[in-house]
Design an enzyme around this catalytic site. Structure first.
Site, mmCIF file in Angstrom:
data_model
loop_
_atom_site.group_PDB
_atom_site.id
_atom_site.type_symbol
_atom_site.label_atom_id
_atom_site.label_comp_id
_atom_site.label_asym_id
_atom_site.label_seq_id
_atom_site.Cartn_x
_atom_site.Cartn_y
_atom_site.Cartn_z
ATOM 1 N N ASP A 305 0.824 -1.205 0.000
ATOM 2 C CA ASP A 305 0.000 0.000 0.000
ATOM 3 C C ASP A 305 0.859 1.258 0.000
ATOM 4 O OD1 ASP A 305 -2.684 1.303 0.444
ATOM 5 O OD2 ASP A 305 -1.669 1.999 2.249
ATOM 6 N N GLU A 358 1.116 -0.434 -5.129
ATOM 7 C CA GLU A 358 0.184 0.661 -5.375
ATOM 8 C C GLU A 358 1.039 1.923 -5.420
ATOM 9 O OE1 GLU A 358 -3.467 3.247 -3.520
ATOM 10 O OE2 GLU A 358 -1.855 2.459 -2.283
#
Length: 625
Positions: A305, A358
């Site tokens: 993330d 990401e």
């Protein structure tokens, strides 16, 4: 193109070859035997440390500082057994003490409790077939259609209570079987005190959240999906952590895991703390954590993330709120080295998994191997495609003709990285509306527009990811405190959309042209139209002898007599038509296919009718049995 070789690992796993300092979860934490438990914690700047727990009626037991200079404190407590709760009472040099959860705990007390729990991770796996074939099932040339799920709001009991991991696993397996998804991606499952963080504010890095059951229940979820031939990915947060008193923050009275200077150690956008990637113990903690989830829970990929926030020192900061690197720039070279080490280690130990970034900027080489100067990820989310495509699809069709570059620009860089096309949870929250309600027009046009969006996504180069609810046209935007509106399946347009997604997945999995060349520039080229139109998108996907022609009409008017040059003669089968009545469309089409006619210079062309707001997928091969 990155050359991560997803070869079959040796049966014994290559994890044993990983350096011992990266597997500290094997020695730190609570490790129990039939008679007691050995506790070990890293707190180098503490004056003394005690363990307190239910086994001693929460009376402190002194721990001993290791004499090797490692900063560890250890003790053996007889009578401390599986299931008992405990914390570390850490005394800092300032004279104060704080009761801390164990950073290496494998189970946590159900929130709002904050204790750790002694827990053994024994489990008899039944997914050998999946694990032995995983390298082939999720290689870079394999189809990958990912269903993103938030466990607490996908489904619940009738009374609103959370389902257990095991129950979710059975239901997810049935749903993904029916819909044709190849993988499930779980939003973070590591323990987090604030449910509204969706799991992205982690305190128990080695502990699956107790909200949905025990660690073995999560193992059963993964096992069940594997037995159905479905891979399982998990979101992993190494970019920041919350400042909750029982967590990692100022663990031994000092900034141990984070930076002391808030210009480096505090994240202003998320009100959280930033890991000190320049400290080897912190890097070992995080890399070991990734290995732990892959080993103990058989996850098939970790999605890292917020990588952008790690790479840039000035991420979400104003001038004067950050410290430049030694070269005066904004790159966080410690984070770069950490990510490279992470990827090298994971791929060495588990060559048949994926590490996915990401990452929302144009940082070069995110999915390039480290030895070629990259960060070493296997794949990267394509945030540019997502932003451009959604912005375009939200425009009224009458205005789209002026913005054709938005919908075509992704082809310029589509092969610069190994991309995943993601329509994730972030696109259906905070007033953005659901994907269905972001489409303009009346109800019919909204459904037609959403079918076309999915048609463009599934035919575009790159792996696919769709957030839960998108498959049947959730009307309300997602909220973690409520479940999806499953009753909508009883309405014909929602059911038609779900059938369209299932059929897209089926064709995607069956057709190498749509998945085997996702990262190969030679597998894509634009199609030539006799009547060029900025609102008609047409291109070919190709693998060996198979060619798929994708045509997308992005306006609500039908177009007749559009001629498209094709690379071979014969009948081109209309494999999918989003305007078919079974999907909720108007039924305009091409009677199942078109015949290519010869043109000059040894070329051929087909003449097609384009339904309103539609995707047509033609193939030069007959239907597979």
């Amino acid at each position: 193109m990155p050359d991560h070789s997803l070869t079959k690992p040796e049966p014994s796993s290559r994890l044993a070859d990983v350096a011992e300092h990266l597997r500290q979860y094997e020695t730190l934490g609570a490790h129990c035997s039939p008679t007691g438990t050995h506790f070990a914690v890293w707190a180098p700047n503490a004056t003394h440390v005690e363990v307190i727990g239910s086994f001693s009626r929460w009376q402190p037991r002194a721990m001993q500082r290791a004499g090797d200079g490692s900063g560890r404190w250890t003790t053996q407590v007889e009578g401390a057994l599986h299931g008992d709760f405990y914390k570390y009472r850490v005394h800092g040099s300032d004279g104060r003490h704080v009761d801390k959860a164990d950073p290496y705990a494998t189970r946590s007390e159900l929130a709002p409790g904050t204790a750790s729990q002694i827990w053994q991770l024994d489990y008899a796996w039944n997914d050998a077939d999946w694990m032995q074939s995983r390298a082939q099932r999720q290689g870079l040339a394999a189809p990958m259609s990912i269903y993103e799920v938030h466990l607490g709001s996908w489904q619940r009991d009738d009374d609103g209570r959370f389902l257990n991991y095991r129950e979710i696993g059975q239901r997810l397996a049935a749903h993904c079987d029916a819909m044709g998804f190849t993988h499930v991606e779980l939003m973070p499952v590591a323990e987090h005190p604030f449910y509204g963080s969706w799991g992205y504010q982690t305190t128990g890095y080695f502990s699956p959240t107790a909200r949905y059951g025990e660690p073995q229940d999560l193992m059963q979820l993964v096992d069940t999906l594997h037995q159905h031939g479905i891979g399982v990915m998990v979101d992993w947060v190494a970019s920041h952590f919350p400042a909750d008193a029982h967590g990692l923050a100022r663990f031994d009275g000092t900034a141990l895991y984070e930076h002391e200077d808030p210009r480096q150690g505090f994240h202003p956008e998320w009100n959280s703390l930033i890991f000190n990637y320049g400290r080897f113990e912190v890097r070992d903690f995080l890399i070991g954590n990734a290995l732990f989830w892959l080993e103990k829970y058989h996850f098939d990929a970790i999605r890292v993330d917020a990588v952008s926030s790690m790479l840039y020192l000035d991420f979400s900061r104003k001038p004067g709120e950050w410290i430049p690197n030694q070269d005066g720039g904004n790159q966080n070279w410690d984070a770069v080295r950490f990510l490279q080490d992470l990827n090298r280690t994971v791929y060495a130990a588990f060559p048949d998994v994926h590490v996915i970034a990401e990452e929302s900027t144009s940082w070069s080489g995110v999915s390039r191997p480290v030895h070629h100067g990259g960060l070493g990820f296997g794949m990267k989310w394509n945030m540019g495609w997502m932003n451009d495509t959604l912005r375009y699809m939200q425009r009224q069709p009458i205005h789209r003709g002026w913005h054709g570059d938005d919908i075509r620009f992704s082809a310029v860089y589509a092969f610069d990285e190994n991309f995943v096309l993601a329509l994730s949870h972030d696109e259906v929250v905070y007033g953005k509306h659901s994907l269905l309600m972001r489409q303009p027009g009346d109800e019919w046009q909204r459904f037609a527009g959403l079918r076309t969006l999915y048609g463009m996504m599934w035919s575009h180069p790159g792996k696919k990811l769709l957030f839960m609810g998108g498959e049947f046209g959730q009307v309300e935007e997602w909220h973690h405190e409520r479940t999806l509106d499953w009753h909508l399946w009883g309405q014909s347009r929602h059911a038609g959309l779900a059938r369209w997604v299932a059929d897209l997945n089926a064709l995607y999995r069956q057709s190498p042209a749509l998945h085997a060349t996702d990262f190969d520039r030679d597998g894509f080229r634009w199609a030539n139209l006799s009547m060029p139109d900025p609102t008609v998108l047409a291109f070919f996907r190709q693998c060996d002898d198979e060619v798929v022609l994708a045509i997308h009409n992005l306006t609500p008017r039908p177009l007749h007599g559009q001629q498209v040059q094709v690379p071979c003669a014969g009948r081109w089968r209309e494999a999918l038509n989003s305007d078919a009545a079974c999907y909720g469309g108007s039924g305009v089409g091409n009677a199942g296919g078109v015949q290519a006619v010869a043109m000059s210079n040894e070329s051929w062309a087909v003449t097609v009718t384009l339904p309103p707001l539609s995707t047509l997928l033609f193939t030069n091969l007959p239907a597979r049995a």
